[in-house]
Structure formats: structure tokens, C-alpha cells
Design a protein around this motif. Structure first.
Motif, mmCIF file in Angstrom:
data_model
loop_
_atom_site.group_PDB
_atom_site.id
_atom_site.type_symbol
_atom_site.label_atom_id
_atom_site.label_comp_id
_atom_site.label_asym_id
_atom_site.label_seq_id
_atom_site.Cartn_x
_atom_site.Cartn_y
_atom_site.Cartn_z
ATOM 1 N N GLN A 16 3.315 0.827 -5.514
ATOM 2 C CA GLN A 16 3.011 -0.161 -4.484
ATOM 3 C C GLN A 16 4.257 -0.963 -4.117
ATOM 4 O O GLN A 16 4.466 -1.289 -2.959
ATOM 5 N N GLN A 17 5.092 -1.291 -5.093
ATOM 6 C CA GLN A 17 6.304 -2.038 -4.810
ATOM 7 C C GLN A 17 7.253 -1.220 -3.948
ATOM 8 O O GLN A 17 7.890 -1.729 -3.050
ATOM 9 N N LYS A 18 7.349 0.080 -4.209
ATOM 10 C CA LYS A 18 8.245 0.936 -3.445
ATOM 11 C C LYS A 18 7.759 1.126 -2.016
ATOM 12 O O LYS A 18 8.548 1.296 -1.108
ATOM 13 N N SER A 20 5.565 -1.011 -0.353
ATOM 14 C CA SER A 20 4.964 -2.202 0.244
ATOM 15 C C SER A 20 5.482 -2.479 1.645
ATOM 16 O O SER A 20 4.758 -2.966 2.493
ATOM 17 N N TYR A 21 6.740 -2.163 1.931
ATOM 18 C CA TYR A 21 7.281 -2.412 3.261
ATOM 19 C C TYR A 21 6.556 -1.611 4.332
ATOM 20 O O TYR A 21 6.496 -2.007 5.484
ATOM 21 N N ASN A 24 3.763 -3.583 5.880
ATOM 22 C CA ASN A 24 4.086 -4.818 6.565
ATOM 23 C C ASN A 24 3.704 -4.795 8.040
ATOM 24 O O ASN A 24 3.150 -5.768 8.545
ATOM 25 N N GLY A 60 -0.016 -9.682 -1.630
ATOM 26 C CA GLY A 60 1.243 -9.071 -2.050
ATOM 27 C C GLY A 60 2.384 -9.422 -1.120
ATOM 28 O O GLY A 60 3.502 -9.721 -1.569
ATOM 29 N N LEU A 61 2.123 -9.432 0.181
ATOM 30 C CA LEU A 61 3.154 -9.798 1.150
ATOM 31 C C LEU A 61 3.519 -11.277 1.007
ATOM 32 O O LEU A 61 4.687 -11.641 1.116
ATOM 33 N N GLU A 62 2.529 -12.112 0.723
ATOM 34 C CA GLU A 62 2.800 -13.537 0.490
ATOM 35 C C GLU A 62 3.721 -13.726 -0.710
ATOM 36 O O GLU A 62 4.663 -14.521 -0.662
ATOM 37 N N LYS A 63 3.476 -12.970 -1.762
ATOM 38 C CA LYS A 63 4.352 -13.044 -2.938
ATOM 39 C C LYS A 63 5.757 -12.580 -2.598
ATOM 40 O O LYS A 63 6.747 -13.169 -3.019
ATOM 41 N N GLU A 64 5.844 -11.495 -1.828
ATOM 42 C CA GLU A 64 7.138 -10.943 -1.439
ATOM 43 C C GLU A 64 7.925 -11.927 -0.573
ATOM 44 O O GLU A 64 9.126 -12.114 -0.761
ATOM 45 N N LEU A 65 7.233 -12.576 0.372
ATOM 46 C CA LEU A 65 7.893 -13.525 1.269
ATOM 47 C C LEU A 65 8.078 -14.900 0.647
ATOM 48 O O LEU A 65 8.969 -15.649 1.050
#
Length: 134
Positions: A16-18, A20-21, A24, A60-65
Motif C-alpha cells: 500500500q505504501q508503494k 499509495s500515490y 491520490n 492514509g493520504l491525510e497521514k502522508e500529507l
């Protein structure tokens, strides 16, 4: 059995981390739909997806940003101040991406392709040469 489940979860998180983009743009479309329709449920109906999945991906996007995209303390869920203030940018990203895909699709239709083939030396006198010239 628990060890196997933990390994599975870790591997799933790595995947998922790889990737995740890739989600978006989809999530930006969801945020724009929420702004237009007024609810997460309507945005999910419009984009044919599950609210629970979208909520998880948005988290997940909130955590990333490092910023909140939704205000989950209100019912129904509303866009955060950050998201509302960046809606013009979100819409621009969506529009530009759509233009890029449209342009690529058009290029596929009009792009010239090279066809390579070979003939034996004895085929030089063959009628196939006339057909190739045509």
C-alpha cells in the motif's frame, strides 16, 4: 498462525505504501465530488466505490500529507478548511490529468508506426515488391 497474519499485514502495508500515490488522483476526485454533492456517500455513489474504502484511503493520504482532509467530527462528514481552500488546485489537477490522458489517447491514434520486415534476395523480382510500393 498469528505470526503469519502479522507478516501478511506488514507485506500488505508495504504494498500500500508503494502504490499509495496511484490512489491520490482518485481521492482528489472523491474530495471534489464531496464538495459538489455535499456528502461522502453521494461522492461514493457518483464514483462507484465503497465509503469505508474511501475513508480508509483518505486517512492514509491525510497521514502522508500531515493535514486533515475531512472534518470527521461533524455529521455528515465535511471537507476540512485545508481541502476547501485548495479546491481550485484540486480541480486544476483533475482537469490537467484528464487533458494529459486525452492527449495521450489522441497521440495513440495519430502516431506513425514503423513496420519492419525482411525478404529473401530471391524475392526482389517477386510481385510483392510492387505491393510494398503501393
Amino acid at each position: 498462525m498469528q505470526l503469519i497474519l502479522q507478516i501478511y499485514r506488514l507485506e500488505k502495508m508495504k504494498i500500500q505504501q508503494k502504490t499509495s500515490y496511484k490512489h491520490n488522483l482518485f481521492l482528489l476526485k472523491i474530495l471534489e465530488s464531496i464538495a459538489r454533492t455535499g456528502s461522502l456517500t453521494n461522492a461514493c455513489i457518483e464514483n462507484d466505490c465503497e465509503p469505508t474504502t474511501v475513508s480508509r484511503l483518505l486517512s492514509g493520504l491525510e497521514k502522508e500529507l500531515g493535514v486533515a482532509l475531512l472534518n470527521r467530527s461533524k455529521k455528515p462528514v465535511q471537507l476540512s478548511y485545508f481541502t476547501v481552500s485548495h479546491l481550485p488546485l484540486i480541480r486544476r489537477i483533475i482537469r490537467l490529468t484528464d487533458e494529459l490522458y486525452s492527449s495521450a489517447e489522441q497521440a495513440q491514434k495519430t502516431e506513425k508506426r514503423t513496420i519492419r520486415f525482411s525478404l529473401t534476395t530471391s524475392s526482389l523480382s517477386h510481385p510483392i515488391l510492387a505491393q510494398i510500393e503501393e
